[in-house]
Scaffold this motif. Structure first.
Motif, mmCIF file in Angstrom:
data_model
loop_
_atom_site.group_PDB
_atom_site.id
_atom_site.type_symbol
_atom_site.label_atom_id
_atom_site.label_comp_id
_atom_site.label_asym_id
_atom_site.label_seq_id
_atom_site.Cartn_x
_atom_site.Cartn_y
_atom_site.Cartn_z
ATOM 1 N N ASP A 142 69.432 -24.644 -25.067
ATOM 2 C CA ASP A 142 69.290 -24.599 -23.406
ATOM 3 C C ASP A 142 70.383 -23.345 -22.480
ATOM 4 O O ASP A 142 70.047 -23.151 -21.157
ATOM 5 N N GLU A 145 69.325 -20.253 -23.047
ATOM 6 C CA GLU A 145 68.596 -19.708 -21.572
ATOM 7 C C GLU A 145 68.983 -19.677 -20.224
ATOM 8 O O GLU A 145 68.681 -18.859 -19.668
ATOM 9 N N LYS A 146 69.990 -20.822 -20.091
ATOM 10 C CA LYS A 146 70.556 -20.581 -18.433
ATOM 11 C C LYS A 146 71.539 -19.047 -17.815
ATOM 12 O O LYS A 146 71.048 -18.621 -17.048
ATOM 13 N N GLU A 149 69.007 -16.135 -17.698
ATOM 14 C CA GLU A 149 68.272 -16.206 -16.342
ATOM 15 C C GLU A 149 69.049 -15.448 -15.361
ATOM 16 O O GLU A 149 68.696 -14.558 -14.215
ATOM 17 N N ARG A 150 70.700 -15.149 -15.773
ATOM 18 C CA ARG A 150 70.933 -14.661 -14.504
ATOM 19 C C ARG A 150 71.509 -13.281 -14.549
ATOM 20 O O ARG A 150 72.100 -12.124 -14.583
ATOM 21 N N VAL A 152 69.827 -11.030 -14.103
ATOM 22 C CA VAL A 152 69.028 -9.860 -12.876
ATOM 23 C C VAL A 152 69.931 -8.736 -12.212
ATOM 24 O O VAL A 152 71.486 -9.386 -12.443
ATOM 25 N N GLY A 255 63.852 -8.272 -14.444
ATOM 26 C CA GLY A 255 64.900 -9.211 -15.362
ATOM 27 C C GLY A 255 64.860 -9.427 -16.351
ATOM 28 O O GLY A 255 64.737 -8.021 -17.045
#
Ligand code: MF3
Ligand code: CO
Length: 266
Positions: A142, A145-146, A149-150, A152, A255
């Motif tokens: 996780d 994953e976090k 997600e950043r 971008v 993204g």
């Protein structure tokens, strides 16, 4: 990769054609890693997994960027796979070690084809594992994953590490600082270094066409690392369990695009 492996600051922006090559090599990396996961079970040795990986590369006409890798004059890495068991964090050298029920196994695997690179890692359970080990694996997955997600456009480089550290630190785990993620493309390790920690809002702005390998390593106990006499195997200084997850990720206008993810992979 190890921290402090010197390289300059320019972060490559991959062209559409180059991205297409990286999608292909990323896909192959994911397929072989998935095959290795399926073959890892009690009674199998880490050396057998390395042989399976070497044969899979050969069959597809692909190369290993790990085999013979020797940054800063260390002993050349002797395998195509890193297989790190329990308190081994990363860079475990495959060999005669037999996997046992209850172990956790980190598989780190890379592919080179036509000058382009893919790099990915996953930690898996060997048979039934205890609740503490399960929570470590889930948290590390996780945390990756976090971080992803950043990825971008407009965010800054340190936002990735901050997100990773925030997720893993919440559980009271030690986030390894001695090894970091990295740019990837024509070389397995390109600028920038991507630490799994740090204050947000710092460093270069992220732009479409950048490709990074994000790879948190998380320990149940202290973040401190010890490297064995083989010059490669990194273990937790306190003997606690460690997990490692990695993906090669492209930043796009829409993204993050995970280049080393296929159906069934982490
Ligand atoms: N994913 C690891 C890294 O980026 C694997 C490379 S180490 C090698 O450092 F020696 F096996 F090549
Ligand atoms: Co890597």
């Amino acid at each position: 990769m190890g921290e402090g492996v010197g390289f300059g600051e320019r972060i490559a922006i991959k062209s559409r054609r180059e991205i297409e090559r990286m999608r292909e090599v990323g896909h192959a990396t994911a397929e072989i890693l998935l095959e290795l996961r399926e073959r890892a079970r009690p009674g199998v040795t880490t050396g057998e997994l390395d042989e399976i990986a070497a044969r899979a590369l050969e069959k597809r006409g692909l190369n290993s960027p790990f085999l013979g890798y020797a940054p800063g004059g260390v002993a050349p890495y002797p395998a195509v796979l890193c297989a790190s068991v329990n308190d081994e964090i990363v860079h475990g050298i495959p060999g005669s070690r037999v996997l046992r029920e209850g172990d956790i196994l980190s598989l780190d695997f890379g592919v080179e084809a036509g000058g382009w690179h893919g790099d990915s890692a996953v930690t898996i359970a060997i048979g039934e594992i205890d609740a503490d080990a399960k929570r470590l694996i889930e948290t590390t997955r996780d945390a990756l994953e976090k971080g992803i997600e950043r990825m971008v456009p407009g965010d800054r480089l340190s936002d990735i590490g901050h997100a990773v550290e925030s997720r893993a630190g919440k559980e009271g785990y030690g986030v390894v600082r001695q090894f970091v993620g990295h740019g990837i493309g024509r070389a397995m390790h390109e600028p920038p270094q991507v630490p799994n920690y740090g204050r947000p809002g710092r460093g270069p702005r992220l732009r479409p066409g950048m490709v990074f390998a994000i790879e948190p390593m998380v320990n149940i106990g202290s973040e401190k690392v010890r490297v064995l006499k083989d010059e490669w195997t990194a273990v937790t200084a306190d003997g606690s369990l460690s997990a490692h997850f990695e993906h090669t990720v492209l930043i796009t206008d829409n993204g993050p695009e995970v280049l080393t993810r296929i159906e069934g992979s982490h």
